[in-house]
Design a protein around this motif. Sequence first.
Motif, PDB file in Angstrom:
ATOM      1  N   ALA A  84       7.729  11.048   1.589  1.00 41.05           N
ATOM      2  CA  ALA A  84       7.064  11.388   2.989  1.00 41.05           C
ATOM      3  C   ALA A  84       5.800  11.166   2.683  1.00 41.05           C
ATOM      4  O   ALA A  84       5.190   9.964   3.724  1.00 41.05           O
ATOM      5  CB  ALA A  84       7.073  12.647   3.282  1.00 41.05           C
ATOM      6  N   PRO A  85       4.861  11.314   1.700  1.00 33.80           N
ATOM      7  CA  PRO A  85       3.439  10.796   1.626  1.00 33.80           C
ATOM      8  C   PRO A  85       3.250   9.382   1.263  1.00 33.80           C
ATOM      9  O   PRO A  85       2.141   8.667   1.231  1.00 33.80           O
ATOM     10  CB  PRO A  85       2.828  11.680   0.561  1.00 33.80           C
ATOM     11  N   ALA A  86       4.367   8.569   1.012  1.00 32.99           N
ATOM     12  CA  ALA A  86       4.193   7.240   0.605  1.00 32.99           C
ATOM     13  C   ALA A  86       3.331   6.274   1.552  1.00 32.99           C
ATOM     14  O   ALA A  86       2.880   5.503   1.222  1.00 32.99           O
ATOM     15  CB  ALA A  86       5.603   6.536   0.331  1.00 32.99           C
ATOM     16  N   PRO A  87       3.568   6.584   3.018  1.00 40.27           N
ATOM     17  CA  PRO A  87       2.849   5.669   4.010  1.00 40.27           C
ATOM     18  C   PRO A  87       1.716   5.608   3.839  1.00 40.27           C
ATOM     19  O   PRO A  87       0.691   4.852   4.052  1.00 40.27           O
ATOM     20  CB  PRO A  87       3.605   6.010   5.333  1.00 40.27           C
ATOM     21  N   ALA A  88       0.878   6.933   3.343  1.00 38.08           N
ATOM     22  CA  ALA A  88      -0.364   6.948   3.271  1.00 38.08           C
ATOM     23  C   ALA A  88      -1.179   6.051   2.343  1.00 38.08           C
ATOM     24  O   ALA A  88      -2.466   5.670   2.646  1.00 38.08           O
ATOM     25  CB  ALA A  88      -0.824   8.437   2.903  1.00 38.08           C
ATOM     26  N   PRO A  89      -0.536   5.618   1.223  1.00 40.18           N
ATOM     27  CA  PRO A  89      -1.267   4.988   0.209  1.00 40.18           C
ATOM     28  C   PRO A  89      -1.326   3.476   0.611  1.00 40.18           C
ATOM     29  O   PRO A  89      -2.302   2.700   0.106  1.00 40.18           O
ATOM     30  CB  PRO A  89      -0.484   5.039  -1.178  1.00 40.18           C
ATOM     31  N   ALA A  90      -0.595   3.027   1.680  1.00 37.15           N
ATOM     32  CA  ALA A  90      -0.583   1.669   2.028  1.00 37.15           C
ATOM     33  C   ALA A  90      -1.698   1.028   2.725  1.00 37.15           C
ATOM     34  O   ALA A  90      -2.219   0.066   2.281  1.00 37.15           O
ATOM     35  CB  ALA A  90       0.613   1.461   3.417  1.00 37.15           C
ATOM     36  N   PRO A  91      -2.788   1.583   3.623  1.00 36.21           N
ATOM     37  CA  PRO A  91      -3.671   1.409   3.891  1.00 36.21           C
ATOM     38  C   PRO A  91      -4.715   1.187   2.779  1.00 36.21           C
ATOM     39  O   PRO A  91      -5.432   0.274   2.568  1.00 36.21           O
ATOM     40  CB  PRO A  91      -4.244   2.445   4.959  1.00 36.21           C
ATOM     41  N   ALA A  92      -4.966   2.101   1.738  1.00 32.22           N
ATOM     42  CA  ALA A  92      -5.588   2.050   0.754  1.00 32.22           C
ATOM     43  C   ALA A  92      -5.215   0.856  -0.383  1.00 32.22           C
ATOM     44  O   ALA A  92      -6.258   0.181  -0.597  1.00 32.22           O
ATOM     45  CB  ALA A  92      -5.471   3.194  -0.103  1.00 32.22           C
ATOM     46  N   ALA A  93      -3.839   0.744  -0.376  1.00 26.86           N
ATOM     47  CA  ALA A  93      -3.447  -0.492  -0.914  1.00 26.86           C
ATOM     48  C   ALA A  93      -4.099  -1.762  -0.414  1.00 26.86           C
ATOM     49  O   ALA A  93      -4.409  -2.883  -1.071  1.00 26.86           O
ATOM     50  CB  ALA A  93      -1.973  -0.885  -1.291  1.00 26.86           C
ATOM     51  N   ALA A  94      -3.948  -2.002   0.949  1.00 27.94           N
ATOM     52  CA  ALA A  94      -4.234  -3.252   1.718  1.00 27.94           C
ATOM     53  C   ALA A  94      -5.786  -3.185   1.541  1.00 27.94           C
ATOM     54  O   ALA A  94      -6.234  -4.415   1.229  1.00 27.94           O
ATOM     55  CB  ALA A  94      -3.770  -3.080   3.266  1.00 27.94           C
ATOM     56  N   GLY A  95      -6.501  -2.050   1.736  1.00 27.98           N
ATOM     57  CA  GLY A  95      -8.054  -2.347   1.372  1.00 27.98           C
ATOM     58  C   GLY A  95      -8.220  -2.927   0.082  1.00 27.98           C
ATOM     59  O   GLY A  95      -9.177  -3.424  -0.215  1.00 27.98           O
ATOM     60  N   GLY A  96      -7.536  -2.333  -1.032  1.00 28.86           N
ATOM     61  CA  GLY A  96      -7.829  -2.691  -2.420  1.00 28.86           C
ATOM     62  C   GLY A  96      -7.587  -4.117  -2.344  1.00 28.86           C
ATOM     63  O   GLY A  96      -8.411  -4.793  -3.369  1.00 28.86           O
ATOM     64  N   ASP A  97      -6.633  -4.677  -1.859  1.00 30.71           N
ATOM     65  CA  ASP A  97      -6.352  -6.291  -1.849  1.00 30.71           C
ATOM     66  C   ASP A  97      -7.702  -6.971  -1.322  1.00 30.71           C
ATOM     67  O   ASP A  97      -8.075  -7.929  -1.889  1.00 30.71           O
ATOM     68  CB  ASP A  97      -5.126  -6.599  -0.937  1.00 30.71           C
ATOM     69  N   ASP A  98      -8.064  -6.348  -0.255  1.00 32.90           N
ATOM     70  CA  ASP A  98      -9.353  -7.059   0.278  1.00 32.90           C
ATOM     71  C   ASP A  98     -10.593  -6.916  -0.660  1.00 32.90           C
ATOM     72  O   ASP A  98     -11.399  -7.586  -0.453  1.00 32.90           O
ATOM     73  CB  ASP A  98      -9.492  -6.614   1.917  1.00 32.90           C
ATOM     74  N   ASP A  99     -10.611  -5.886  -1.273  1.00 37.59           N
ATOM     75  CA  ASP A  99     -11.934  -5.600  -1.957  1.00 37.59           C
ATOM     76  C   ASP A  99     -11.670  -6.117  -3.415  1.00 37.59           C
ATOM     77  O   ASP A  99     -12.247  -5.626  -4.386  1.00 37.59           O
ATOM     78  CB  ASP A  99     -11.854  -3.861  -2.251  1.00 37.59           C
ATOM     79  N   MET A 100     -10.968  -7.329  -3.515  1.00 35.35           N
ATOM     80  CA  MET A 100     -10.577  -7.679  -5.127  1.00 35.35           C
ATOM     81  C   MET A 100     -12.115  -8.026  -5.616  1.00 35.35           C
ATOM     82  O   MET A 100     -13.039  -8.405  -5.194  1.00 35.35           O
ATOM     83  CB  MET A 100     -10.000  -9.084  -4.828  1.00 35.35           C
ATOM     84  N   ALA A 101     -12.222  -7.506  -6.968  1.00 35.35           N
ATOM     85  CA  ALA A 101     -13.369  -7.783  -7.645  1.00 35.35           C
ATOM     86  C   ALA A 101     -13.378  -9.109  -8.691  1.00 35.35           C
ATOM     87  O   ALA A 101     -12.856  -8.886  -9.806  1.00 35.35           O
ATOM     88  CB  ALA A 101     -13.770  -6.529  -8.588  1.00 35.35           C
TER      89      ALA A 101
END
Length: 306
Positions: free
Chosen positions: A171-188
């Motif tokens: 059930a909590p799995a959808p919650a990390p999705a925005p964080a993962a997408a944000g992580g993609d955009d915040d590539m170092a």
Amino acid sequence: MFVSRGLVVGFTVALAGLALTGCGTRLNRAPVEDRGTSSQSSSPAPAAQPGVVVGTPIKPLPGAENAGKPGYYTVKPGDTLIRIGLESGQSWKDIARWNNLENANLIEVGQVLRVAPPAAASQAVASDTGVVTRPVASSSVTPAAPASGPVPPASAAKPGASAAAGPVAAAPAPAPAPAAAGGDDDMAFIWPAPGTLIAGFDEARNKGYDIAGKAGDPVLAAADGRVVYAGAGLRGYGNLVILKHNNTFLTAYAHNQTLLVKEDQAVRKGQKIAEMGSTDADRVKLHFEIRRQGKPVDPSRYLPAR
């Protein structure tokens, strides 16, 4: 006797003329079945032309029914599967597999290719209809760090509770999705070479950075990723390496003297992947691109200042 002979000759010539006239009439006479249909006599002519089959429909190119849909691409003149992969942010091998292409070199202008994973393409269609779906990862490199963040407490995996724990843990799995997408955009990203910047980003004329150097200077991976192309099959780029970092970003490293990695190889940030050169260029340099979902973006937005 002379007169009668002349008469015979004249009579013979007259008969011959009449015979020729009659023959000419028979040769030029239209067939009986064509008489009275002169207005229609020309219409059957096209069907009689060699190599023309009247009434046969033109076979549509593969995938034509998907033209214009999200996740699909219509092949243009000059396209190659490698270029389509670069422009769509995908591996050319993935595109070949999604479209069941036996020979990746045989694509036709007007052919419509799937350029997104089947699940992602179906989600794009669903979102257009207002249906909310979970993102599904493609075959790209998965960032190592975010995986450990959202793991539920160990109590969720207690013995005897496995039947109920499965759905609860999911059930909590959808919650990390925005964080993962944000992580993609915040590539170092890091700079792939230490040389002087000799040409900056220009969306129309230069889709990345040109960095000066000497032949043989190291070319470094700007971030962790997977090699989706290594070769010289894209005109204007010379010996080229393309890395896929996640579902959002690709980086490209062009004009190399030597390539030190192979396709499908995983690489780490700062790893030497090539040696600088001048293949398909007017001087020794590294042409470096960052592409977000296939579109070239200004590297200054992602590289550290120096």
